[in-house]
Motif scaffolding. Sequence first.
Motif, PDB file in Angstrom:
ATOM      1  N   PHE A 435       1.051  -0.995   0.090  1.00 35.29           N
ATOM      2  CA  PHE A 435      -0.017   0.067   0.126  1.00 35.29           C
ATOM      3  C   PHE A 435       0.422   1.361   0.617  1.00 35.29           C
ATOM      4  N   ALA A 436       1.686   1.235   0.814  1.00 40.94           N
ATOM      5  CA  ALA A 436       3.031   2.840   0.260  1.00 40.94           C
ATOM      6  C   ALA A 436       3.960   2.586  -0.070  1.00 40.94           C
ATOM      7  N   SER A 437       4.463   1.453  -1.233  1.00 43.68           N
ATOM      8  CA  SER A 437       4.961   1.610  -2.900  1.00 43.68           C
ATOM      9  C   SER A 437       3.271   1.785  -3.134  1.00 43.68           C
ATOM     10  N   MET A 438       1.831   1.333  -3.635  1.00 44.95           N
ATOM     11  CA  MET A 438       1.573   1.963  -4.542  1.00 44.95           C
ATOM     12  C   MET A 438       1.396   4.218  -3.570  1.00 44.95           C
ATOM     13  N   ARG A 439       1.523   4.396  -3.103  1.00 41.48           N
ATOM     14  CA  ARG A 439       1.118   5.779  -2.690  1.00 41.48           C
ATOM     15  C   ARG A 439       2.650   6.359  -3.602  1.00 41.48           C
ATOM     16  N   ASP A 440       3.652   6.014  -3.109  1.00 43.44           N
ATOM     17  CA  ASP A 440       5.108   6.637  -3.520  1.00 43.44           C
ATOM     18  C   ASP A 440       4.985   6.359  -5.210  1.00 43.44           C
ATOM     19  N   GLU A 441       5.088   5.403  -5.281  1.00 40.51           N
ATOM     20  CA  GLU A 441       5.000   5.338  -6.466  1.00 40.51           C
ATOM     21  C   GLU A 441       4.032   5.675  -7.917  1.00 40.51           C
ATOM     22  N   VAL A 445      -3.645   5.229  -9.011  1.00 35.76           N
ATOM     23  CA  VAL A 445      -3.782   4.367  -8.291  1.00 35.76           C
ATOM     24  C   VAL A 445      -4.125   4.150  -7.051  1.00 35.76           C
ATOM     25  N   PHE A 446      -3.472   4.660  -6.422  1.00 44.19           N
ATOM     26  CA  PHE A 446      -3.301   4.599  -5.225  1.00 44.19           C
ATOM     27  C   PHE A 446      -4.656   5.210  -4.529  1.00 44.19           C
ATOM     28  N   SER A 447      -4.784   6.493  -5.388  1.00 51.30           N
ATOM     29  CA  SER A 447      -6.137   7.492  -5.352  1.00 51.30           C
ATOM     30  C   SER A 447      -7.617   6.523  -5.379  1.00 51.30           C
ATOM     31  N   ALA A 448      -7.751   6.038  -6.781  1.00 51.16           N
ATOM     32  CA  ALA A 448      -8.156   4.804  -7.275  1.00 51.16           C
ATOM     33  C   ALA A 448      -8.529   3.902  -6.358  1.00 51.16           C
ATOM     34  N   HIS A 449      -8.292   3.054  -5.162  1.00 45.88           N
ATOM     35  CA  HIS A 449      -7.842   2.574  -4.869  1.00 45.88           C
ATOM     36  C   HIS A 449      -8.511   3.007  -2.894  1.00 45.88           C
ATOM     37  N   LEU A 450      -7.951   3.871  -2.587  1.00 44.81           N
ATOM     38  CA  LEU A 450      -8.638   4.535  -1.540  1.00 44.81           C
ATOM     39  C   LEU A 450      -9.902   4.755  -1.764  1.00 44.81           C
ATOM     40  N   ASP A 451     -10.775   5.621  -2.610  1.00 45.90           N
ATOM     41  CA  ASP A 451     -11.808   5.864  -2.866  1.00 45.90           C
ATOM     42  C   ASP A 451     -12.946   4.188  -3.131  1.00 45.90           C
ATOM     43  N   ALA A 452     -11.802   3.170  -3.451  1.00 44.07           N
ATOM     44  CA  ALA A 452     -12.613   1.857  -3.573  1.00 44.07           C
ATOM     45  C   ALA A 452     -13.395   1.323  -2.347  1.00 44.07           C
TER      46      ALA A 452
END
Length: 484
Positions: A435-441, A445-452
Amino acid sequence: MECTVDGLKKVRDNLDEEIVLRITKLDSKPGSVAGKICVTDGNEVMEAYASFRMANAISSWAIREKSLIKLIDYAFCEIDNKQVTHKERLIEYSPGKFVFSFDVVDIESSEIRVVSFGVVAKSLHSDIIQDKVYIFSGSGGIQPSKSQYTPFKSKWEILASKNMVYNIQPDDVGFPKIVLDRKTILEVSEMEPDTFVDVVGVVTLVGLTNVTCKDSGTLIKRRTLCLGDESGRSIDVCLWDSKAEEEGSKIYEKFERGEKQFLCVKGGKISEYNGRSISVIGASTVLLDVDLEIVASVRAWYSVTLDSTSFIHVTGSSGSNLAVRTTTISEMMGLNLKVMESSDTYRITANIRDIRIDNFSYPACTRVVNGRQCGKKVSSAGEDVWFCISCDSEIQEVDHKYALHVCIEDSSQYVWAIAFQEAARELVGLPAQDFASMRDENYDVFSAHLDAVRSKVYTLKVRCKLESYQDSEKMKFYIVGLDV
């Protein structure tokens, strides 16, 4: 094996050969310069004071009356077979120092614990197999048993030495699978805390594994289940550490499939937490659906009374990860503010209003101590080097663990809560590192995952606790998992 014919005459004649006798009486204490014994060869009885060496050999094996012994060079060794009924894990109690213990039983259901240290402990832990039969011989020592660690009545325990010899034997169905001094849950509810107890009952509830913090600061896993029996009472049984994952996972999987399970716990320790509960610790043995007469009796009782059984729960609450009841956030906050230091768990249907994304994880120590990961937060000590205050050591690799702050909301109110490792992973669906790697890279995609994550409605198990800090009190909320 039988006694040697004219064995006592051969002892008096001081013949240099192996002689087998049977003990009829034993009065030997550790540290004594002599021990009084009575032995027989089947025809006559001899009563004498054994020499220090002989008394030590007798005491070292805690030989009971009517045991067969082998007399070789003025030393006694027990020759009865023993079955290993319980094997604990190897514990490193100090750097490079180990302790290991296991319990054995003979065909007459007499039990004793064997304790070992250092290289002997490592060797025995590697070789000894639970439920197998061995012949133990050779020299050793004896020491008073430690009642706080010994789950059965025994004044002594064997201290294994490097000269101990043990040979595995063919399986023998004559040995008891487990020796029980069974108490009903009603009897347990009236017993003193810190007492070891054996119970058998039907599993009525099983919780998820959660992580709790001991007084020492060590993180340890725990799983709570509920056990009922024919006394009409039920009690919380807490599985700790490896038992929460190993035995606990098997019990949980069967419970989820709707299978009715009957659990046998030997050496559970009574706790006074929330009234009465039972802790399954390292010295405890857990057997599921074992072929025992008492288990069959409880199963038969339950099959007859299934539709009419209503247990009275002797534990104040059903454990921190078993929900007490469904409520709203507003009701939950109101109820717990009136009950000081409450730590009940409630079932809340809510959505995720917000998630703090700045510090939702922390680097954790990966060093394994006493068979489990330290897990304490570490600090950077240079490039690719981390320092753990708890272990007082430097490490090169870390494990990222969740400390996720989420705002949950229902129709009545909203509140901020914390979700640690397993509960957070259930919500997010990813390990903390990923999850941290998704946020940094890839922030999109990270934002879309949070919305889900925020778009769903969850049934959460929320634990409430009133905590004190610097003379002020504050209600804290912890998400311990999803109620699926």
